[in-house]
Design a protein around this motif. Structure first.
Motif, short mmCIF file in Angstrom:
data_model
loop_
_atom_site.label_atom_id
_atom_site.label_comp_id
_atom_site.label_asym_id
_atom_site.label_seq_id
_atom_site.Cartn_x
_atom_site.Cartn_y
_atom_site.Cartn_z
N TRP A 132 -4.62 19.92 64.66
CA TRP A 132 -5.50 18.81 65.00
C TRP A 132 -6.68 18.76 64.04
N SER A 133 -7.25 17.58 63.95
CA SER A 133 -8.49 17.39 63.21
C SER A 133 -9.25 16.26 63.87
N GLU A 134 -10.53 16.49 64.15
CA GLU A 134 -11.32 15.44 64.78
C GLU A 134 -11.51 14.25 63.87
N HIS A 135 -11.28 14.45 62.54
CA HIS A 135 -11.45 13.36 61.58
C HIS A 135 -10.12 12.68 61.22
N ASN A 136 -9.01 13.25 61.74
CA ASN A 136 -7.70 12.69 61.39
C ASN A 136 -6.79 12.82 62.60
N THR A 137 -6.83 11.82 63.45
CA THR A 137 -6.11 11.89 64.72
C THR A 137 -4.92 10.94 64.78
N GLU A 138 -4.47 10.44 63.61
CA GLU A 138 -3.40 9.45 63.60
C GLU A 138 -2.12 9.96 64.26
N ALA A 139 -1.83 11.25 64.07
CA ALA A 139 -0.59 11.78 64.63
C ALA A 139 -0.58 11.68 66.15
N PHE A 140 -1.74 11.82 66.76
CA PHE A 140 -1.82 11.75 68.21
C PHE A 140 -1.87 10.30 68.67
N ALA A 141 -2.52 9.46 67.87
CA ALA A 141 -2.61 8.04 68.23
C ALA A 141 -1.25 7.38 68.18
N GLY A 142 -0.34 7.86 67.32
CA GLY A 142 0.96 7.22 67.13
C GLY A 142 2.07 7.79 67.97
N LEU A 143 1.74 8.55 69.01
CA LEU A 143 2.77 9.18 69.83
C LEU A 143 3.24 8.20 70.91
N HIS A 144 4.32 7.47 70.60
CA HIS A 144 4.89 6.53 71.56
C HIS A 144 6.40 6.72 71.57
N ASN A 145 7.01 6.50 72.72
CA ASN A 145 8.46 6.67 72.85
C ASN A 145 8.95 5.87 74.05
N LYS A 146 8.73 4.58 74.00
CA LYS A 146 8.95 3.70 75.15
C LYS A 146 10.37 3.82 75.71
N GLY A 147 10.42 4.00 77.03
CA GLY A 147 11.69 4.05 77.74
C GLY A 147 12.36 5.40 77.74
N LYS A 148 11.73 6.41 77.08
CA LYS A 148 12.36 7.73 77.00
C LYS A 148 11.38 8.80 77.52
N ILE A 149 11.14 9.86 76.77
CA ILE A 149 10.24 10.90 77.25
C ILE A 149 9.26 11.30 76.15
N ILE A 150 8.03 11.54 76.55
CA ILE A 150 7.00 12.12 75.69
C ILE A 150 6.51 13.39 76.36
N LEU A 151 6.52 14.49 75.62
CA LEU A 151 5.94 15.74 76.09
C LEU A 151 4.85 16.14 75.10
N LEU A 152 3.64 16.26 75.59
CA LEU A 152 2.49 16.63 74.77
C LEU A 152 1.96 17.97 75.25
N GLU A 153 1.88 18.94 74.33
CA GLU A 153 1.48 20.30 74.69
C GLU A 153 0.26 20.73 73.88
N PHE A 154 -0.77 21.23 74.56
CA PHE A 154 -1.94 21.82 73.91
C PHE A 154 -1.95 23.32 74.21
#
Length: 502
Positions: free
Chosen positions: A164-186
């Motif tokens: 992660w980077s507080e100045h570069n969060t595009e990877a998190f902003a683009g996490l979409h998977n409509k109609g299926k599954i998203i698993l986000l782990e910290f």
């Protein structure tokens, strides 16, 4: 083949077909998958007869959520605070494998507190569980990603390990998977910047999508978004706090030694053993326990009405900050105004003057950093407000500068029984947020607003406004005497100008 006995493969059946059927049956049941997808008691898992009880509990929470069609597409958020050595990475490995094995085109994104933690610990541990699973042949396991071996789905069916980077969060902003599954782990979530949390919430918006956000961490800090999963935002999260002593496989002798040496209620044992947040983080200046007590203090007017009324004004210093005006009278405090940044000094000065008159304030202190124009405007109005330079010299040589000294005043005031509004969450967060900066000379230095923003915390403007009320000693004004003096001055002016010969 690994898992053949548990899957129940017939003599004439393609083993992969049986695994596909099992995966489909476990689509909404990670708890069952955790029991059948690995050869417990054999090989690398010879010492284990199944997932640990706390891990099974997490899988059951997810199963119960998914089994209810009315809740299935509501985001499920799970936060786990724990002592050391409970098997957090193993839980993430099993959960990741369930999502990737039981769902077509699953999207899994995993991050950790540092890139080193991610690539040397979190990713290899999760990869190990993929390699041990009955679906091991389905995936290409690498350090930075795990992808489906199906060439038509390798880009859409994947798990990514992203620093992660507080100045570069595009990877998190683009996490979409409509109609299926998203698993986000910290992993080690207490050190992940608040900006990343905020952007990750954007992944919670897909319709008709199974969305699971699970965060793990040792509760090392008393501020930040991981802490707030268990406090301000606890209504949004399923919370678990795991004591390492209750988990098989942890070093019970060492854990008991920590308890014996430091005490059951010490912050070290709370964090490293009990999975509890500390009363005061290592560098935290004002403890959460003390501020919690201040929120519970109820004062009668006669307990503070004798004291001078002091107003502190902390102007906004960037566009996303607020201008804060706080009042303190003895042990009593109150927020008078919270305003967006306003560069119209005359307008702000008029507001302060109105509040000064309304509350019959005995003194008004303004942060000089962005308040010089406000005080100048007040002078034109006949107001005697004082500018306070946070970087100025402290009266007490134990503090590095004036700001540290007056925040020290807030700390002493709270310990003496100061009361803050229990509904003022902003003030609460501001007070517990700042940390000290280690110094060789032993002087107390409070981290700057810029440093706090780097940690993902907002500028503590309300704290600074309250701290300004400790800038200088203030005596209660004798307003009756002031009125008599003013009347005498007016009389003298009239009699001086009167000429009986005219």
């Amino acid at each position: 083949m690994a898992g053949k006995r548990k899957v129940g493969i017939g003599h004439n059946q393609d083993p992969n077909d049986a695994i596909i059927e099992l995966a489909a049956d476990c689509r909404f049941d990670p708890e069952r998958w955790s029991r059948v997808a690995w050869d417990w008691g054999e090989g690398a898992l010879s010492s284990y007869d199944g997932p640990r009880a706390w891990q099974a509990d997490i899988f059951t929470v997810i199963r119960d959520h998914l089994s209810d069609p009315s809740k299935r597409y509501e985001p499920l958020q799970i936060s786990v605070a724990s002592g050391h050595g409970i098997g957090k990475s193993a839980c993430m490995g099993m959960l990741s494998n369930w999502a990737m094995s039981c769902w077509d085109d699953a999207r899994v994104l995993t991050t950790a507190n540092t890139e080193n933690q991610l690539v040397t610990k979190t990713s290899p541990e999760i990869g190990k569980w993929f390699k041990l699973a009955i679906t091991a042949g389905w995936f290409d396991v690498q350090i930075k990603s795990i992808k489906s071996r199906d060439p038509l789905h390798s880009d859409s069916w994947r798990q990514d390990f992203i620093p992660w980077s507080e100045h570069n969060t595009e990877a998190f902003a683009g996490l979409h998977n409509k109609g299926k599954i998203i698993l986000l782990e910290f992993d080690e979530a207490s050190r992940i910047h608040d900006n990343v949390w905020q952007v990750a919430e954007g992944a919670m918006t897909d319709e008709d999508t199974v969305i699971i956000w699970i965060v793990f961490g040792n509760p090392t800090r008393n501020s930040g978004r991981f802490r707030e999963c268990f406090r301000r935002f606890r209504h949004r999260w399923v919370n678990r706090q795991i004591d390492s002593r209750t988990v098989p496989g942890t070093n019970k002798q060492f854990l008991q030694r920590l308890v014996d040496d430091h005490g059951e209620d010490s912050d070290l044992v709370k964090v490293r053993v009990r999975g509890q947040f500390p009363s005061q983080s290592a560098m935290q200046y004002i403890s959460a326990d003390d501020v919690d007590k201040a929120r519970k203090v109820h004062l009668r007017r006669e307990q503070y009405s004798f004291a001078p009324v002091i107003i502190g004004v902390d102007p906004a210093w960037t566009g996303d900050d607020n201008l804060e005006i706080m009042l303190r009278q003895g042990l009593y405090s109150k927020s008078l105004a919270t305003l967006p940044r306003n560069d119209n000094d005359v307008e702000v000065a008029n507001l302060i003057a109105r509040l000064e008159d309304e509350h019959e304030a005995d003194a008004v202190f303004v942060d000089a950093g962005y308040g010089t124009g406000i005080v100048s405007a007040g002078s034109v109005m006949g107001r005697s407000w004082r500018l306070i330079w946070f970087s100025g010299k402290a009266t007490d040589p134990g503090f590095l500068n004036k700001r540290a000294e007056i925040i020290g005043g807030v700390k002493r005031w709270i310990k003496a029984g100061g009361a803050i509004d229990p509904a003022d969450e902003g003030l609460y967060q501001d007070i517990i947020g700042p940390e000290t900066v280690p110094r060789l000379d032993g002087k107390i230095q409070i981290e700057s607003k810029e440093d706090m923003k780097e940690r993902g915390l907002p500028s503590p403007n309300k704290l600074d406004a309250l701290a300004l009320t400790f800038s200088e000693p203030v005596a209660k004004r004798d307003r009756m005497q002031e009125q008599r003096t003013a009347a005498g001055q007016r009389y003298n002016a009239v009699t001086t100008d009167y000429d009986p010969l005219e």
